[in-house]
Design a protein around this motif. Sequence first.
Motif, PDB file in Angstrom:
ATOM      1  N   ALA A  34       0.843  -1.191   0.000  1.00 31.48           N
ATOM      2  CA  ALA A  34       0.000   0.000   0.000  1.00 31.48           C
ATOM      3  C   ALA A  34       0.878   1.241   0.000  1.00 31.48           C
ATOM      4  O   ALA A  34       1.980   1.234   0.528  1.00 31.48           O
ATOM      5  N   PRO A  35       0.421   2.323  -0.607  1.00 29.60           N
ATOM      6  CA  PRO A  35       1.213   3.558  -0.598  1.00 29.60           C
ATOM      7  C   PRO A  35       1.560   3.985   0.817  1.00 29.60           C
ATOM      8  O   PRO A  35       0.775   3.824   1.751  1.00 29.60           O
ATOM      9  N   ALA A  36       2.745   4.556   0.972  1.00 25.88           N
ATOM     10  CA  ALA A  36       3.278   4.834   2.303  1.00 25.88           C
ATOM     11  C   ALA A  36       2.411   5.781   3.112  1.00 25.88           C
ATOM     12  O   ALA A  36       2.351   5.691   4.325  1.00 25.88           O
ATOM     13  N   ASN A  37       1.722   6.686   2.436  1.00 24.32           N
ATOM     14  CA  ASN A  37       0.940   7.673   3.183  1.00 24.32           C
ATOM     15  C   ASN A  37      -0.547   7.373   3.164  1.00 24.32           C
ATOM     16  O   ASN A  37      -1.371   8.249   3.304  1.00 24.32           O
ATOM     17  N   TYR A  62       0.928   1.189  -6.706  1.00 24.41           N
ATOM     18  CA  TYR A  62      -0.026   0.137  -6.358  1.00 24.41           C
ATOM     19  C   TYR A  62       0.323  -1.200  -7.013  1.00 24.41           C
ATOM     20  O   TYR A  62      -0.435  -2.159  -6.900  1.00 24.41           O
ATOM     21  N   GLU A  63       1.443  -1.250  -7.720  1.00 25.68           N
ATOM     22  CA  GLU A  63       1.835  -2.500  -8.369  1.00 25.68           C
ATOM     23  C   GLU A  63       2.277  -3.522  -7.325  1.00 25.68           C
ATOM     24  O   GLU A  63       2.959  -3.168  -6.349  1.00 25.68           O
ATOM     25  N   PRO A  64       1.910  -4.794  -7.475  1.00 24.92           N
ATOM     26  CA  PRO A  64       2.394  -5.826  -6.544  1.00 24.92           C
ATOM     27  C   PRO A  64       3.910  -5.939  -6.637  1.00 24.92           C
ATOM     28  O   PRO A  64       4.462  -5.991  -7.732  1.00 24.92           O
ATOM     29  N   CYS A  72     -10.770 -10.797 -12.600  1.00 24.03           N
ATOM     30  CA  CYS A  72     -10.026  -9.534 -12.529  1.00 24.03           C
ATOM     31  C   CYS A  72      -8.548  -9.770 -12.772  1.00 24.03           C
ATOM     32  O   CYS A  72      -7.988 -10.771 -12.336  1.00 24.03           O
ATOM     33  N   ASN A  73      -7.928  -8.820 -13.448  1.00 26.83           N
ATOM     34  CA  ASN A  73      -6.510  -8.928 -13.761  1.00 26.83           C
ATOM     35  C   ASN A  73      -5.691  -8.095 -12.771  1.00 26.83           C
ATOM     36  O   ASN A  73      -6.238  -7.429 -11.881  1.00 26.83           O
ATOM     37  N   VAL A  74      -4.390  -8.085 -12.961  1.00 28.32           N
ATOM     38  CA  VAL A  74      -3.463  -7.426 -12.042  1.00 28.32           C
ATOM     39  C   VAL A  74      -3.777  -5.935 -11.902  1.00 28.32           C
ATOM     40  O   VAL A  74      -3.955  -5.232 -12.898  1.00 28.32           O
ATOM     41  N   ASN A  75      -3.860  -5.479 -10.653  1.00 31.73           N
ATOM     42  CA  ASN A  75      -4.014  -4.051 -10.339  1.00 31.73           C
ATOM     43  C   ASN A  75      -5.192  -3.413 -11.068  1.00 31.73           C
ATOM     44  O   ASN A  75      -5.124  -2.276 -11.532  1.00 31.73           O
TER      45      ASN A  75
END
Length: 633
Positions: free
Chosen positions: A71-74, A116-118, A286-289
């Motif tokens: 998850a994004p840091a903020n 948000y990329e794995p 559903c596909n990636v991201n």
Amino acid sequence: MAMNRRNRHFFQIAIATLLVLALAPLLLMIISRDPSLIPLSDPGGIQGGHLLQMMPHRGRQFPWEMDEYAAPANVLSTSHHRPQNLSSGQLKDSSEHQAVTPRNSPAELKETLGNYEPNIPAPRRSGVGENGIPAKLLASEQALYDQSYKEYGFNMVVSDRISLDRAVPDIRDPQCKYWHYPATLPSTSVVVVFHNEGWSTLMRTVHSIINMTPSFLLREIVMVDDFSEKEHLKESLEEYIAQPQFEGKVKLFRNTKREGLIRSRITGAQRSRGDVITFLDAHCECNVNWLPPLLAEIAADRRVVVCPTVDAIEADTFAYGPQVDGLCRGAFDWEFWYKRIHVTYSKDRLGMKYSSQSYDSPVMAGGLFAIDRSYFFQLGGYDPGLQIWGGENFEISFKIWMCGGRLKFVPCSRVGHIYRKGVPYTYPDLGTGVSVVRTNYMRVAEVWLDEYKDFFYANQPELRGKPYGNITEQINFRRQHCPKSFDWFMKEVAFDTLERFPPPPVNRLWGQIRGLYSDICLDTMGREETDGRLGASRCHGLGGNQLFRLNVAGELAIHSYCLVPAGHRVISRDCSHVGKTALWEFDEGTGQFRENNTSNCIHLNMGTFEVTIQDCDINSSAQKFQIAPPTPR
């Protein structure tokens, strides 16, 4: 001397190799700094259902555990929105890198991997149907296969052998991995309506949503059972979704009578609690991201409604791949058939700099889209007078644009969808002689099309005057909340639809074409879509294959197909491909259909029912016809 020449040759090869190795990083840097060098093309496309030849698997990995997403840091650390293993150290600060932000975009295209990329590759998977590879039917399964098509409209035998957690290939545009989206995004409720759906396709949809969606963005999955009768959709379903792996996020609501897709989606929306409602069909993967690109658009403007790029899951083999025609905008013809127009036709007007950025579309196919929950109800939701299925995609699309919103397609969000071969359920008989779908179309035309509704009725003149229910509430809503006209919509938003599918000319005459003093009518015999030869059969008075139109331009047409001479035969072809080469004159005095500027007439052999082109003969009864609206026998 020969040895020196050979040494010189090897020396030249070595120098050339060193130059290539030296220049390669520079070339890669140039391309990475300007993603627009990647051509405006998409390995897949939007809406429709034709599978492109499968791309070979490239060994990509898939994020099958939710905590593999960083998850994004903020991101706000608020209760259930937060993933289990949130680690701000997993993300690199990319602020010092060059970023590209398209105009009016809520996202940035950077050199670093998207936020948000794995970032932890999933383990490789093998098995039937994994990575979207086609699964084959066994010879012993043919009887089960035939039965599954009758019940479900696709091959449930193969589906049941494929894992509910199968991996699908990441076929996104390469640019998609480098888009950075806002750290704070709204949560979503995913609404899935089903009626007598197969177990594995329905549950694979649920598993896919859970597996491919960051937990902190998924508020819940709202399943609405539209009065299913299948035993596996009763207690077994309730027990299954209560398993810990679903984190209590899958909610099930049941209709007490058959309501249809449209009204069931309204129920799902009312039951939802997320900031955004995402509607998916009951046979999707559903596909990636897939989710952040959709939510980012809505976070930037709550009046923006977004659709993912829809990939094709083949109904026989469950092969997963892109559709054939690339990035397209939604369009329609004047019978309300959903169409697609490639973005290259209007990319300059759309302001598309990158093949991976979102772009405006006049209409959606309707199965898969996301909308701000409060905005959905502010728009009045779906028209509850629309029954079962059909026309709701046009109604909500027109409403979005004409009431001040915006509809976008998002290339970096990809979701696979099974396109059924046939409809395994029935529609109610309205007792009006008009199908449910066409009745829905009339409601949409009467509320939203203004003077353009005449073009809708020109292609289907038999519908004019038929009942479509009370639309007072919808008319009043439009007057109070929707300042834009349909003319504005066509010229400013659907300009490519207007050019590619121009309104049809006004009809001069329409009806069945009956041989004079006979009970024989011209009939396409259901072959109009295949350059089929025009035939004849007994007049049945039901329209259909015997309902023709002669318009003021001289086109003799049925639906969107025109009758054209082909040697001594008469065949049907798409009117948009015919031009002015096949125009007809009808002499109401002699009853003859004459090919324009020739001495050739349509000739009907009453004995063989054969229709040909022959020299006009005013004395031949085989060339005398009447054209009039049909009367059911």
